[in-house]
Design a protein around this motif. Sequence first.
Motif, PDB file in Angstrom:
ATOM      1  N   GLN A   1       0.824  -1.202   0.000  1.00 13.51           N
ATOM      2  CA  GLN A   1       0.000   0.000   0.000  1.00 13.51           C
ATOM      3  C   GLN A   1       0.860   1.254   0.000  1.00 13.51           C
ATOM      4  O   GLN A   1       0.464   2.274  -0.530  1.00 13.51           O
TER       5      GLN A   1
ATOM      6  N   ALA B   1       4.903   1.592  -3.997  1.00 15.20           N
ATOM      7  CA  ALA B   1       4.423   1.284  -5.347  1.00 15.20           C
ATOM      8  C   ALA B   1       5.377   0.359  -6.085  1.00 15.20           C
ATOM      9  O   ALA B   1       4.949  -0.500  -6.869  1.00 15.20           O
ATOM     10  N   GLU B   2       6.667   0.495  -5.832  1.00 16.35           N
ATOM     11  CA  GLU B   2       7.656  -0.356  -6.483  1.00 16.35           C
ATOM     12  C   GLU B   2       7.489  -1.818  -6.050  1.00 16.35           C
ATOM     13  O   GLU B   2       7.575  -2.731  -6.867  1.00 16.35           O
TER      14      GLU B   2
ATOM     15  N   ARG C   1       4.680  -3.159  -4.970  1.00 15.13           N
ATOM     16  CA  ARG C   1       3.421  -3.629  -5.574  1.00 15.13           C
ATOM     17  C   ARG C   1       3.638  -4.016  -7.035  1.00 15.13           C
ATOM     18  O   ARG C   1       3.168  -5.058  -7.492  1.00 15.13           O
ATOM     19  N   ASP C   2       4.381  -3.175  -7.770  1.00 15.06           N
ATOM     20  CA  ASP C   2       4.661  -3.475  -9.176  1.00 15.06           C
ATOM     21  C   ASP C   2       5.460  -4.769  -9.315  1.00 15.06           C
ATOM     22  O   ASP C   2       5.192  -5.577 -10.201  1.00 15.06           O
TER      23      ASP C   2
ATOM     24  N   SER D   1      -1.790  -9.129  -7.448  1.00 17.52           N
ATOM     25  CA  SER D   1      -1.513  -8.213  -6.336  1.00 17.52           C
ATOM     26  C   SER D   1      -2.069  -8.726  -5.010  1.00 17.52           C
ATOM     27  O   SER D   1      -2.195  -7.966  -4.064  1.00 17.52           O
TER      28      SER D   1
END
Length: 129
Positions: A80, A83-84, A86-87, A96
């Motif tokens: 959350q 972002a890196e 999560r990617d 995800s």
Amino acid sequence: MRPIIRMFFFVLRRLLMPFMWLYAALSKPKPISRETAAQALVDDACRQLTLYQFNTCPFCIKVKKEVHRLALPITMANIQKDAEARDKLVRHGGKSQVPCLHIVHEGGEEQWLYESGDITRYLQQRFAA
């Protein structure tokens, strides 16, 4: 319709967040203790593990409680806030969904283990005394 459902769960998570944090903090089990040499081996093995999670996910809390109980210094990646991370989870793991345990085996082979029950079973089989 889909945006409304996503918004509902977003708001629900925000309302329940303080209670989930409190539950996670108050329900931590006592960690097991190992001899120094044995803990050093466990610490070394855990360098190959990363747990992708977020703080208010009840399934992630379940896995993190087991990580704490087994005294495992596993790297945590909060999808959350990062972002890196999560990617990377989506790109390499395929989805995800959290919790997800990323395991790098001896030969460099990667495994992405989903489902809290499977993750806790794997950790217990590999690290339980």
